[in-house]
Design an enzyme around this catalytic site. Structure first.
Site, PDB file in Angstrom:
ATOM      1  N   TYR A 111      -1.672  11.617  14.833  1.00 17.72           N
ATOM      2  CA  TYR A 111      -0.502  10.098  13.886  1.00 17.72           C
ATOM      3  C   TYR A 111       0.094   9.553  14.881  1.00 17.72           C
ATOM      4  CZ  TYR A 111       2.885   9.322  10.699  1.00 17.72           C
ATOM      5  OH  TYR A 111       4.326   8.879   9.866  1.00 17.72           O
ATOM      6  N   THR A 125       0.762  -1.215   0.238  1.00 16.28           N
ATOM      7  CA  THR A 125      -0.123   0.145   0.303  1.00 16.28           C
ATOM      8  C   THR A 125       0.841   1.530   0.069  1.00 16.28           C
ATOM      9  OG1 THR A 125       0.164   0.176   2.665  1.00 16.28           O
ATOM     10  CG2 THR A 125      -1.713  -1.482   0.898  1.00 16.28           C
ATOM     11  N   ALA A 181       1.986   1.973  -2.175  1.00 14.88           N
ATOM     12  CA  ALA A 181       2.775   2.222  -3.377  1.00 14.88           C
ATOM     13  C   ALA A 181       2.901   3.303  -4.508  1.00 14.88           C
ATOM     14  CB  ALA A 181       2.902   1.021  -4.077  1.00 14.88           C
ATOM     15  N   SER A 190       4.128   6.948  -4.095  1.00 18.95           N
ATOM     16  CA  SER A 190       4.606   7.943  -4.100  1.00 18.95           C
ATOM     17  C   SER A 190       5.710   7.428  -2.634  1.00 18.95           C
ATOM     18  CB  SER A 190       3.199   9.258  -2.971  1.00 18.95           C
ATOM     19  OG  SER A 190       4.661  10.020  -2.652  1.00 18.95           O
ATOM     20  N   GLY A 191       6.413   8.458  -2.309  1.00 20.69           N
ATOM     21  CA  GLY A 191       8.107   8.178  -1.921  1.00 20.69           C
ATOM     22  C   GLY A 191       8.541   7.137  -1.618  1.00 20.69           C
ATOM     23  N   ILE A 192       8.214   6.265   0.053  1.00 24.84           N
ATOM     24  CA  ILE A 192       8.762   5.084   1.010  1.00 24.84           C
ATOM     25  C   ILE A 192       8.199   4.042   0.274  1.00 24.84           C
ATOM     26  CG2 ILE A 192       9.452   3.624   2.523  1.00 24.84           C
ATOM     27  CD1 ILE A 192       9.463   5.928   4.105  1.00 24.84           C
ATOM     28  N   GLY A 193       7.234   4.181  -0.274  1.00 28.59           N
ATOM     29  CA  GLY A 193       6.209   3.577  -0.968  1.00 28.59           C
ATOM     30  C   GLY A 193       6.896   2.774  -2.662  1.00 28.59           C
ATOM     31  N   SER A 247       5.882   5.150  12.447  1.00 32.20           N
ATOM     32  CA  SER A 247       7.403   6.212  12.576  1.00 32.20           C
ATOM     33  C   SER A 247       8.073   6.242  14.496  1.00 32.20           C
ATOM     34  CB  SER A 247       6.133   7.506  12.523  1.00 32.20           C
ATOM     35  OG  SER A 247       6.192   8.585  12.421  1.00 32.20           O
TER      36      SER A 247
END
Ligand SMILES: NC(=O)c1ccc[n+]([C@@H]2O[C@H](COP(=O)([O-])OP(=O)(O)OC[C@H]3O[C@@H](n4cnc5c(N)ncnc54)[C@H](OP(=O)(O)O)[C@@H]3O)[C@@H](O)[C@H]2O)c1
Length: 243
Positions: free
Chosen positions: A151, A8, A10, A12-15, A138
């Site tokens: 968060y 999930t 996927a 953007s960024g880390i994914g 996080s």
């Protein structure tokens, strides 16, 4: 029957970075809410192995998403052996000003959707194939920061899910979480560019993190090299938590 890893967040960024790396060695299913971004992400990951896309908004009816995913698995005649929950959303807000809809969105995307995916992947539709669950949490889950309570609470729930499921699902399924400090991605780039962001990063002995730092650890946890690791929340933060 082909076996896949589902990721999930996927698009953007880390994914996205992790999807690109994983696609070099295994079949992947990229999950994203925006079809255009999803198509672009799929075009980025290469075609060495099979790449599928599953579009859904994780801040929507979770039972409907589970039904769609179940149909997706059956229609494509596939099984899923690894689940990576990388989708995440955040909003800085003091608890007194927290808007209920924003709280719901953060919990829907960050934790409740992951629970729904895991429940489905343990059902007969997936033919007992699930072996590995990796939850992207996080540093905020274990370290107090003003304005970040909602968060942080959603990410703390991911850590708890990992440690308890590790016990419940052993020895067949390993479950771990990763808690990154600040990594340069679309989620953080605006903040990093501010004066406050620059000040924040002074507390990072090794500087800001890059997506590949998280990808390296994620790939290790998804591989057999980590076969004796389960139920762990691994902090990766360039030394931030040493201070
Ligand atoms: N970057 C950091 O410093 C940092 C630090 C600690 C933890 N993390 C965690 O690492 C993970 C990846 O973050 P990132 O920095 O790579 O952020 P990002 O670039 O903003 O990526 C977040 C991903 O989550 C997806 N997403 C958000 N809301 C969604 C929804 N309603 N339905 C479906 N997908 C949704 C986004 O989809 P779209 O592309 O459509 O927006 C995107 O693919 C997150 O869980 C984040 O909390 C990041």
């Amino acid at each position: 029957m082909d076996t896949y890893t589902i990721i999930t967040g996927a698009t953007s960024g880390i994914g996205l970075d992790l999807s690109k790396r994983l696609a070099k060695e295994r079949n992947v299913i990229l999950v994203g809410r925006n079809q255009e971004k999803l198509d672009f992400a799929i075009s980025q990951v290469g075609d060495k192995h099979h790449v599928l896309g599953f579009a859904c908004d994780l801040d929507s009816d979770r039972k409907a998403i589970a039904t769609q995913l179940s149909e997706f698995i059956l229609t494509n005649s596939i099984q899923i052996d690894s689940f990576v929950h990388c989708a995440g959303t955040s909003k800085v807000m003091a608890i007194r000003q927290a808007v209920t809809e924003s709280v719901d969105t953060i919990f829907n995307v960050n934790i409740l959707s992951a629970i729904e995916f895991i429940k489905l992947l343990l059902k007969k539709e997936n033919k007992g194939a699930l072996r590995n669950i990796l939850l992207i949490s996080s540093l905020a889950s274990v370290r107090g920061e003003k304005g970040n309570s909602i968060y942080a609470a959603s990410k703390g729930a991911l850590n708890s899910l990992a440690v308890t499921l590790a016990k419940e699902l052993a020895p067949k399924v390993r479950v771990n979480s990763i808690s990154p400090g600040t990594v340069e991605t679309p989620m953080t780039q605006d903040f990093i560019a501010t004066e406050a962001g620059e000040k924040h990063l002074k507390d990072y002995p090794l500087g800001v993190g890059h997506c590949e730092d998280i990808t390296n650890l994620a790939c290790f946890l998804l591989s057999d090299s980590s076969r004796w690791i389960t139920g762990q929340n691994i902090i990766i933060d360039g030394g931030r938590s040493t201070l």
